[in-house]
Design a protein around this motif. Structure first.
Motif, PDB file in Angstrom:
ATOM      1  N   ASN A  63       0.806  -1.224   0.000  1.00 56.94           N
ATOM      2  CA  ASN A  63       0.000   0.000   0.000  1.00 56.94           C
ATOM      3  C   ASN A  63       0.837   1.271   0.000  1.00 56.94           C
ATOM      4  N   GLU A  64       1.887   1.289   0.804  1.00 61.24           N
ATOM      5  CA  GLU A  64       2.706   2.495   0.921  1.00 61.24           C
ATOM      6  C   GLU A  64       3.916   2.497  -0.008  1.00 61.24           C
ATOM      7  N   ARG A  65       4.144   1.380  -0.712  1.00 58.22           N
ATOM      8  CA  ARG A  65       5.260   1.253  -1.667  1.00 58.22           C
ATOM      9  C   ARG A  65       6.621   1.486  -1.017  1.00 58.22           C
ATOM     10  N   ARG A  66       6.764   1.065   0.226  1.00 63.90           N
ATOM     11  CA  ARG A  66       8.036   1.212   0.941  1.00 63.90           C
ATOM     12  C   ARG A  66       8.845  -0.073   0.742  1.00 63.90           C
ATOM     13  N   LEU A  67       9.554  -0.160  -0.379  1.00 66.19           N
ATOM     14  CA  LEU A  67      10.251  -1.384  -0.756  1.00 66.19           C
ATOM     15  C   LEU A  67      11.371  -1.756   0.203  1.00 66.19           C
ATOM     16  N   GLU A  68      11.910  -0.788   0.923  1.00 63.78           N
ATOM     17  CA  GLU A  68      12.975  -1.102   1.872  1.00 63.78           C
ATOM     18  C   GLU A  68      12.467  -1.995   3.001  1.00 63.78           C
ATOM     19  N   VAL A  69      11.177  -1.967   3.264  1.00 55.58           N
ATOM     20  CA  VAL A  69      10.596  -2.819   4.307  1.00 55.58           C
ATOM     21  C   VAL A  69      10.675  -4.287   3.889  1.00 55.58           C
ATOM     22  N   ALA A  70      10.609  -4.560   2.597  1.00 55.90           N
ATOM     23  CA  ALA A  70      10.732  -5.943   2.117  1.00 55.90           C
ATOM     24  C   ALA A  70      12.065  -6.532   2.541  1.00 55.90           C
ATOM     25  N   ASP A  71      13.127  -5.724   2.564  1.00 54.84           N
ATOM     26  CA  ASP A  71      14.434  -6.214   3.000  1.00 54.84           C
ATOM     27  C   ASP A  71      14.435  -6.566   4.481  1.00 54.84           C
ATOM     28  N   GLU A  72      13.611  -5.907   5.267  1.00 56.14           N
ATOM     29  CA  GLU A  72      13.501  -6.211   6.689  1.00 56.14           C
ATOM     30  C   GLU A  72      12.691  -7.479   6.935  1.00 56.14           C
ATOM     31  N   ILE A  73      11.652  -7.663   6.148  1.00 58.23           N
ATOM     32  CA  ILE A  73      10.722  -8.770   6.374  1.00 58.23           C
ATOM     33  C   ILE A  73      11.207 -10.075   5.752  1.00 58.23           C
ATOM     34  N   LEU A  74      11.746 -10.006   4.529  1.00 62.05           N
ATOM     35  CA  LEU A  74      12.147 -11.206   3.795  1.00 62.05           C
ATOM     36  C   LEU A  74      13.633 -11.496   3.993  1.00 62.05           C
ATOM     37  N   CYS A  75      13.972 -12.755   4.255  1.00 60.75           N
ATOM     38  CA  CYS A  75      15.383 -13.114   4.398  1.00 60.75           C
ATOM     39  C   CYS A  75      16.062 -13.052   3.026  1.00 60.75           C
ATOM     40  N   GLU A  76      17.371 -12.951   3.024  1.00 60.75           N
ATOM     41  CA  GLU A  76      18.120 -12.771   1.778  1.00 60.75           C
ATOM     42  C   GLU A  76      17.908 -13.919   0.794  1.00 60.75           C
ATOM     43  N   GLY A  77      17.838 -15.134   1.280  1.00 66.11           N
ATOM     44  CA  GLY A  77      17.707 -16.289   0.385  1.00 66.11           C
ATOM     45  C   GLY A  77      16.296 -16.814   0.251  1.00 66.11           C
ATOM     46  N   CYS A  78      15.300 -15.987   0.556  1.00 61.80           N
ATOM     47  CA  CYS A  78      13.924 -16.470   0.517  1.00 61.80           C
ATOM     48  C   CYS A  78      13.473 -16.745  -0.912  1.00 61.80           C
ATOM     49  N   ALA A  79      12.483 -17.594  -1.021  1.00 65.73           N
ATOM     50  CA  ALA A  79      11.875 -17.878  -2.316  1.00 65.73           C
ATOM     51  C   ALA A  79      10.385 -18.070  -2.098  1.00 65.73           C
ATOM     52  N   ALA A  80       9.584 -17.347  -2.836  1.00 65.19           N
ATOM     53  CA  ALA A  80       8.134 -17.478  -2.770  1.00 65.19           C
ATOM     54  C   ALA A  80       7.673 -18.160  -4.047  1.00 65.19           C
ATOM     55  N   THR A  81       6.731 -19.056  -3.927  1.00 62.80           N
ATOM     56  CA  THR A  81       6.239 -19.786  -5.086  1.00 62.80           C
ATOM     57  C   THR A  81       4.905 -19.215  -5.532  1.00 62.80           C
ATOM     58  N   ASP A  82       4.820 -18.888  -6.805  1.00 70.36           N
ATOM     59  CA  ASP A  82       3.575 -18.417  -7.389  1.00 70.36           C
ATOM     60  C   ASP A  82       2.616 -19.598  -7.473  1.00 70.36           C
TER      61      ASP A  82
END
Length: 50
Positions: free
Chosen positions: A18-37
């Protein structure tokens, strides 16, 4: 009291989507994460999620 996982999901949608704060994704997601569509079955890295 809200479960920690629920707090993360809410934060993801509010701050990243909603707020388009992409830097928060770096806080929430680990470096080696993988999400499956769920539709295509392909994996997405943290960079692709952003």
């Amino acid at each position: 009291m809200m479960h920690p996982n629920e707090m993360l999901v809410r934060r993801w949608f509010q701050e990243v989507w909603n707020e388009r704060r992409l830097e928060v994704a770096d806080e929430i997601l680990c470096e080696g994460c993988a999400a499956t569509d769920l539709h295509s079955g392909t994996g997405r890295s943290r960079a692709e999620m952003k």
